[in-house]
Design an enzyme around this catalytic site. Structure first.
Site, PDB file in Angstrom:
ATOM      1  N   ARG A 130       0.864  -1.188   0.000  1.00 29.72           N
ATOM      2  CA  ARG A 130       0.000   0.000   0.000  1.00 29.72           C
ATOM      3  C   ARG A 130       0.894   1.230   0.000  1.00 29.72           C
ATOM      4  NH1 ARG A 130      -2.241   3.479   3.749  1.00 29.72           N
ATOM      5  NH2 ARG A 130      -4.351   4.196   3.314  1.00 29.72           N
ATOM      6  N   SER A 133     -12.634  -2.779   1.028  1.00 27.82           N
ATOM      7  CA  SER A 133     -12.783  -2.150   2.346  1.00 27.82           C
ATOM      8  C   SER A 133     -14.246  -1.819   2.607  1.00 27.82           C
ATOM      9  CB  SER A 133     -12.013  -0.827   2.405  1.00 27.82           C
ATOM     10  OG  SER A 133     -10.659  -1.035   2.166  1.00 27.82           O
ATOM     11  N   LYS A 139      -3.801   6.053   8.931  1.00 31.20           N
ATOM     12  CA  LYS A 139      -4.536   6.485   7.735  1.00 31.20           C
ATOM     13  C   LYS A 139      -5.160   7.846   8.035  1.00 31.20           C
ATOM     14  CE  LYS A 139      -8.573   4.882   5.101  1.00 31.20           C
ATOM     15  NZ  LYS A 139      -8.441   4.889   3.678  1.00 31.20           N
TER      16      LYS A 139
HETATM   17  N1  3NM Z   1      -7.408   1.229   6.279  1.00 34.40           N
HETATM   18  P1  3NM Z   1      -2.773   0.640  11.708  1.00 34.40           P
HETATM   19  S1  3NM Z   1      -7.531   1.853   8.713  1.00 34.40           S
HETATM   20  C1  3NM Z   1      -5.001   1.191   5.755  1.00 34.40           C
HETATM   21  O1  3NM Z   1     -10.440   1.700   8.018  1.00 34.40           O
HETATM   22  C2  3NM Z   1      -6.123   1.381   6.685  1.00 34.40           C
HETATM   23  O2  3NM Z   1     -10.138   0.986   5.990  1.00 34.40           O
HETATM   24  C3  3NM Z   1      -8.272   1.452   7.256  1.00 34.40           C
HETATM   25  O3  3NM Z   1      -3.110   1.083  10.219  1.00 34.40           O
HETATM   26  C4  3NM Z   1      -9.725   1.386   7.085  1.00 34.40           C
HETATM   27  O4  3NM Z   1      -2.728  -0.834  11.726  1.00 34.40           O
HETATM   28  C5  3NM Z   1      -6.007   1.726   8.027  1.00 34.40           C
HETATM   29  O5  3NM Z   1      -1.396   1.235  11.928  1.00 34.40           O
HETATM   30  C6  3NM Z   1      -4.738   1.966   8.777  1.00 34.40           C
HETATM   31  O6  3NM Z   1      -3.813   1.245  12.595  1.00 34.40           O
HETATM   32  C7  3NM Z   1      -4.327   0.798   9.620  1.00 34.40           C
END
Ligand code: 3NM
Length: 209
Positions: free
Chosen positions: A41, A113, A142
């Site tokens: 990503r 998603s 994010k």
């Molecule tokens: N997508 P971490 S939250 C890439 O809600 C991504 O769809 C999300 O990072 C969504 O594991 C997210 O550091 C970030 O919290 C996840």
């Protein structure tokens, strides 16, 4: 064909998620720790693009191949095809499942998603191979993440999508991973819990438990 167990520890990473570390070195440690799936990503501030992005994707794909771990590309069908990835992951604002399917080999894993129940139901009905549900908890990785759905939100999604494979994302750490599985997720999807860990290999082994 995706098996739910491949979602157990689904690591997501781009070159801007590793601080001062070397992305390929972090990925290698994560693979040694036993991640079950990987998503490239390359997004947000400091991300690479063009040839640099393609070369990095190719190297990561090769590394994943050597550990027999599926290599998925986030939101870039051309790149996925160019590096012969195992699949593509799309968000709600990216290409539709139908378009992605039409452009990719039949064997491709297509993940979608979902940030609420209606998106999850729609993705399941449209034949997503898995749903990335979240954010479950608050995340600073994010920038435009939506409001967290919590463990209850995850359980409600599970009730609505039946047996469609579902991986939880957003703010997941080794401390809350078990609760996420208990709430109905087949696995956990993480960026920072592995990419910024002092010892990524050990972080993966804790997330597997
Ligand atoms: N997508 P971490 S939250 C890439 O809600 C991504 O769809 C999300 O990072 C969504 O594991 C997210 O550091 C970030 O919290 C996840």
């Amino acid at each position: 064909m995706l098996q739910s167990k491949e979602l157990a520890v689904y690591f997501i990473m781009g070159s801007n998620n590793v601080g001062e570390k070397e992305p390929l070195a972090v990925l290698k440690e994560a693979l040694e720790g036993g991640i079950t799936m990987f998503q490239f990503r390359e997004k947000g501030a400091g991300a690479t693009f063009g040839e640099q992005k393609r070369v990095l994707a190719g190297k990561m794909k090769e590394l994943c191949d050597s550990y027999n771990v599926p290599f998925i590309v986030n939101d870039d069908v051309d790149l996925a095809i160019a590096v012969n990835a195992a699949g593509v992951h799309v968000g709600q604002d990216d290409e539709s499942i139908q378009t992605v399917r039409a452009r990719c080999p039949a064997s491709y894993i297509v993940g979608v998603s979902a940030t609420n129940i209606s998106e999850a139901i729609q993705a399941a009905n449209e034949g997503a191979d898995y749903i990335g549900a979240g954010p479950v908890f608050a995340t600073s990785t994010k920038e435009d993440a939506k409001t967290p759905i919590g463990l209850d939100g995850l359980t409600l999604m599970r009730e609505q999508i039946g047996t469609t494979p579902m991986v939880a994302i957003g703010g997941i750490t080794e401390k809350n991973a078990a609760s996420v599985r208990k709430a109905g997720a087949d696995g956990v999807s993480v960026i920072s819990a592995i990419s910024l860990a002092t010892d990524p290999k050990q972080a993966v082994s804790h997330l597997r438990k």
